[in-house]
Each structure stands twice: as structure tokens, then as C-alpha cells.
Scaffold this motif. Structure first.
Motif, PDB file in Angstrom:
ATOM      1  N   LYS A  14      -2.207 -55.748 114.915  1.00 10.75           N
ATOM      2  CA  LYS A  14      -1.006 -56.759 115.587  1.00 10.75           C
ATOM      3  C   LYS A  14      -0.350 -56.599 114.803  1.00 10.75           C
ATOM      4  O   LYS A  14       0.839 -57.092 115.234  1.00 10.75           O
ATOM      5  CB  LYS A  14      -1.674 -58.539 115.701  1.00 10.75           C
ATOM      6  N   TYR A  15      -0.265 -56.772 113.530  1.00 14.58           N
ATOM      7  CA  TYR A  15       0.912 -56.963 112.116  1.00 14.58           C
ATOM      8  C   TYR A  15       0.730 -56.385 111.269  1.00 14.58           C
ATOM      9  O   TYR A  15      -0.821 -56.336 110.904  1.00 14.58           O
ATOM     10  CB  TYR A  15       1.199 -58.277 111.650  1.00 14.58           C
ATOM     11  N   SER A  44       2.245 -55.160 107.232  1.00 20.35           N
ATOM     12  CA  SER A  44       3.818 -55.506 105.940  1.00 20.35           C
ATOM     13  C   SER A  44       4.082 -54.515 105.064  1.00 20.35           C
ATOM     14  O   SER A  44       3.323 -53.939 104.672  1.00 20.35           O
ATOM     15  CB  SER A  44       3.314 -57.056 105.475  1.00 20.35           C
ATOM     16  N   SER A  85      -2.352 -67.941 111.348  1.00 20.16           N
ATOM     17  CA  SER A  85      -2.148 -66.734 112.962  1.00 20.16           C
ATOM     18  C   SER A  85      -2.124 -65.716 111.714  1.00 20.16           C
ATOM     19  O   SER A  85      -1.910 -65.214 110.829  1.00 20.16           O
ATOM     20  CB  SER A  85      -0.439 -67.180 113.102  1.00 20.16           C
ATOM     21  N   LYS A 110       0.508 -62.805 112.080  1.00 24.72           N
ATOM     22  CA  LYS A 110       2.108 -63.162 111.180  1.00 24.72           C
ATOM     23  C   LYS A 110       1.781 -63.557 109.837  1.00 24.72           C
ATOM     24  O   LYS A 110       2.325 -62.685 109.011  1.00 24.72           O
ATOM     25  CB  LYS A 110       2.678 -63.515 112.645  1.00 24.72           C
ATOM     26  N   GLU A 111       1.301 -64.901 110.353  1.00 27.66           N
ATOM     27  CA  GLU A 111       1.251 -65.771 108.878  1.00 27.66           C
ATOM     28  C   GLU A 111       0.152 -65.133 107.663  1.00 27.66           C
ATOM     29  O   GLU A 111       0.927 -64.954 106.468  1.00 27.66           O
ATOM     30  CB  GLU A 111       0.541 -66.433 109.016  1.00 27.66           C
ATOM     31  N   ILE A 158       2.440 -62.264 106.271  1.00 32.87           N
ATOM     32  CA  ILE A 158       3.545 -62.448 105.794  1.00 32.87           C
ATOM     33  C   ILE A 158       2.996 -63.121 104.028  1.00 32.87           C
ATOM     34  O   ILE A 158       3.681 -62.335 102.722  1.00 32.87           O
ATOM     35  CB  ILE A 158       4.386 -64.530 105.827  1.00 32.87           C
ATOM     36  N   ASP A 204       7.457 -68.792 107.851  1.00 30.24           N
ATOM     37  CA  ASP A 204       8.356 -68.022 107.708  1.00 30.24           C
ATOM     38  C   ASP A 204       9.968 -67.774 107.480  1.00 30.24           C
ATOM     39  O   ASP A 204      10.554 -66.768 107.949  1.00 30.24           O
ATOM     40  CB  ASP A 204       8.746 -68.539 109.241  1.00 30.24           C
ATOM     41  N   SER A 224      10.093 -64.251 105.528  1.00 32.95           N
ATOM     42  CA  SER A 224      10.084 -62.923 105.804  1.00 32.95           C
ATOM     43  C   SER A 224      11.068 -62.338 107.007  1.00 32.95           C
ATOM     44  O   SER A 224      11.698 -63.339 107.689  1.00 32.95           O
ATOM     45  CB  SER A 224       8.668 -62.910 106.919  1.00 32.95           C
ATOM     46  N   GLU A 230      10.272 -60.230 110.317  1.00 37.20           N
ATOM     47  CA  GLU A 230      10.025 -59.473 111.207  1.00 37.20           C
ATOM     48  C   GLU A 230      10.575 -57.721 112.457  1.00 37.20           C
ATOM     49  O   GLU A 230      11.547 -57.716 112.450  1.00 37.20           O
ATOM     50  CB  GLU A 230       9.435 -60.275 112.440  1.00 37.20           C
ATOM     51  N   VAL A 240       7.352 -57.876 108.179  1.00 36.07           N
ATOM     52  CA  VAL A 240       6.509 -57.756 108.452  1.00 36.07           C
ATOM     53  C   VAL A 240       6.784 -57.362 109.446  1.00 36.07           C
ATOM     54  O   VAL A 240       7.586 -57.462 110.858  1.00 36.07           O
ATOM     55  CB  VAL A 240       6.045 -59.544 109.284  1.00 36.07           C
ATOM     56  N   LYS A 281       5.778 -55.601 113.478  1.00 34.97           N
ATOM     57  CA  LYS A 281       4.759 -55.744 114.434  1.00 34.97           C
ATOM     58  C   LYS A 281       4.351 -54.372 115.486  1.00 34.97           C
ATOM     59  O   LYS A 281       5.521 -54.050 115.398  1.00 34.97           O
ATOM     60  CB  LYS A 281       5.283 -56.624 115.027  1.00 34.97           C
TER      61      LYS A 281
END
Length: 328
Positions: free
Chosen positions: A40-41, A43, A122, A124-125, A128, A297, A300, A302, A325, A327
Motif C-alpha cells: 500500500k505504501y 518510502s 496506520s 502510511k504512518e 513515514i 504527518d 512527509s 505523499e 511516502v 502510495k
């Protein structure tokens, strides 16, 4: 499972030059491993930029898909450790260096390379933080393992990924952090991290050849090596701990034994690549709980897979700022 087609960033050598492009791959193209994850993510790290530019000290064989970090959902696990739908983080080991990495929609790796995504974090986190945040957490864990009464902590390379996370987490825990950086004008950035004291690289590097220096630091997290590291060691108070995880300034360390035998200073090397799975899981839980940053947040930006080429060039030129990050 079905031989799904998906997008990936691939780096290949063409007439002595390394080219990056988005290509279509299939599940059958992935390396061996029990665990298949839908990413999903990911970096972007400096090591990824080196791999993407043909640095054979990082990646020996091309074509190659970089990306040393990935977070996603389990599709299949032949080992039985994970169930379909479990959320996992993959970092360390050979991932993204000589094994295809996270800059693609699906990855296949040994199941022991993954850890479960902890509650309160999460996907995403987790990216990061990524390897940079995890390395900072590992450094702090080693720094505080023997003595949590430390107050004055020096963090070198403080505007980089590892340094920034180290500053922010230590400040959150109540320590007095001094940041060493070449970006001394970025006071607003460091104030947001909770850092009040900033010194320049020039002031952090002693050239006097003295055996010992004035005692200043209860502990040090060094990310750059070289003279800045040797100066920090010689300035550490009795019984202090210094951790080392980088060599951006230099891989050489010009030092004598006096800080170790007269002040009892300990120098601890930090390696997040081969860190045990049990310790990884423990530290990710800390990152998701008592060490979690409220302003995460702000660290980073996205981007998409298609944006990586431009950002890699900026990073190699020293013009990238903050965490990127990806995606998928």
C-alpha cells in the motif's frame, strides 16, 4: 495465486548508463519467498536513491526494483505465520538492495522479514517512519537501555531522516536535545521537533587533537561519523553512551582510548538491517505507542510511483527535504 500484472519501478543498465522506468511485472517475476504482500505504501530513502542510480555497493545486479521499506496487506503466506488480510511492515535484511523491493505493487519475501503492523499505527504512518524512524528508535533504545536518567543528548545529522526522528522522540520523552546540523537557519523546523539548542557542524567538530574535551553530553546519537563523532565521544560525560549508525561525514574515526578508559564511555554500533524480528516488533510497538509523534504527518510528502524518478534525482543532488511516502 493468480499471476496478477502490476506496476513497478525498474532500474536497468543500458549502454553503461542506468535508466529508471515504470514497467509491468507479474507475480511470477517476483523472487522466492513464502510471503506475498500487496504493498500500500513505501518510502524513499537515500539508500534507494543510490540503488536507483546504479551504485553497486548497494545493489550488485540489475535490472532491479529498489525500495527498502514496504507496508501492506498479506495476500498469501505459505509459512502459515500470517493470514490473508494481515497488515505487515517489511524492512531490513536484503529487501530492496539485492532482492526486489517496495517500489512495486506486490512483493514476495521470506516471512521472517515481516513484522505485524502494531495497533494505533496506520500503514502510511509506518512508512513515514520507515527505516529512518526505526533506526532512530533502535538508537534511542540502545542509548537508554542502561540509564534512563540522562538529560543532555546530542544528535548529529539532525536534519536528516534518522536525526529528525531521534530529536523528536527524545524531546517527546523529556530530554534536552542539542541538534548538530548544516542547516542552522532552520530553527522553526527544529523548534517543531521540540529542539531548542542548535549548533553548526563547524562547532561540533574539534580540530585541536586534544585527547579529551570538556564534558557536555550524557549521551549521543550520531548519524554522520568522522570528526563530528570523535568530537562527540571526547565530549561525553562519565559513563555516557554514544550510538553510531552512519558515515555521511566519513567512515574513518580518528580517536584515542581515553574516553573509554578514563570516562567509561560506551560506543554502540546500530544496524537495523539484521536486527532480530523480536526486537523489531518490540520497537514498532513503542513507535506506535509511547514514542509516537503527534506531528508525524509534518515529516512527509505523499508521492506516486510515477513521481519517484524526479525525487530520486533531487535526493542525489542534496535538494530533497523531509520524508517521501510512496502510495502504490
Amino acid at each position: 495465486m493468480e499471476n496478477i500484472k502490476f506496476k513497478a519501478l525498474e532500474v536497468r543498465e543500458v549502454d553503461g548508463e542506468f535508466k529508471r522506468e515504470i514497467i509491468k511485472k507479474e507475480i511470477n517475476d517476483l523472487p522466492q519467498g513464502e510471503l506475498i504482500v500487496e504493498v500500500k505504501y513505501s518510502s524513499l530513502n537515500y539508500k534507494d536513491a543510490l540503488s536507483a542510480s546504479g551504485n553497486r555497493g548497494v545493489t550488485k545486479k540489475y535490472p532491479h526494483t529498489p525500495g527498502i521499506d514496504a507496508a501492506g496487506v498479506v495476500v498469501e503466506d505459505e509459512s502459515g505465520k500470517y493470514q490473508k488480510g494481515d497488515k505487515v511492515i517489511v524492512t531490513g535484511h536484503d529487501f530492496g538492495m539485492n532482492t526486489a523491493g517496495g517500489f512495486e505493487k506486490y512483493i514476495r519475501v521470506p516471512s521472517q522479514w515481516a513484522v505485524r503492523l502494531p495497533a494505533n499505527l496506520s500503514l502510511k504512518e509506518s512508512m513515514i517512519y520507515g527505516t529512518a524512524g526505526f533506526t532512530a528508535a533502535l538508537s534511542i533504545y540502545k542509548l537508554l537501555a542502561k540509564d534512563k536518567s540522562k538529560e543532555d543528548i546530542l544528535v548529529t545529522g539532525a536534519s536528516g531522516g534518522v536525526g529528525s526522528f531521534a530529536c523528536a522522540i527524545l524531546a517527546k520523552l523529556g530530554y534536552k536535545v542539542t541538534a548538530v546540523t548544516g542547516k542552522t537557519g532552520a530553527r522553526y523546523y527544529f523548534n517543531n521537533l521540540g529542539v531548542k539548542n542548535i549548533i553548526s557542524r563547524k562547532k561540533a567538530a574539534d580540530n585541536s587533537s586534544k585527547m579529551l574535551l570538556e564534558k557536555k553530553w550524557d549521551g549521543v546519537i550520531d548519524t554522520v561519523g568522522g570528526n563530528i563523532l570523535s568530537t562527540a565521544i571526547k565530549s561525553t560525560k562519565y559513563g555516557g553512551i554514544v550510538t553510531c549508525c552512519g558515515n555521511a561525514a566519513s567512515a574513518n574515526l580518528d580517536l584515542n582510548v581515553y574516553p573509554f578508559i578514563l570516562r567509561g564511555v560506551s560506543l554502540i554500533g546500530i544496524d537495523s538491517v539484521k536486527c532480530s524480528q523480536a526486537l523489531k516488533q518490540k520497537l514498532w510497538k513503542k513507535i506506535a505507542s509511547e514514542w509516537k509523534l503527534e506531528q508525524i504527518d509534518e515529516f512527509s510528502q505523499e508521492i506516486r510511483l510515477e513521481d519517484l524518478n524526479k525525487q530520486i534525482d533531487k535526493m542525489l543532488a542534496g535538494n530533497a527535504k523531509g520524508r517521501f511516502v510512496v502510495k502504490l
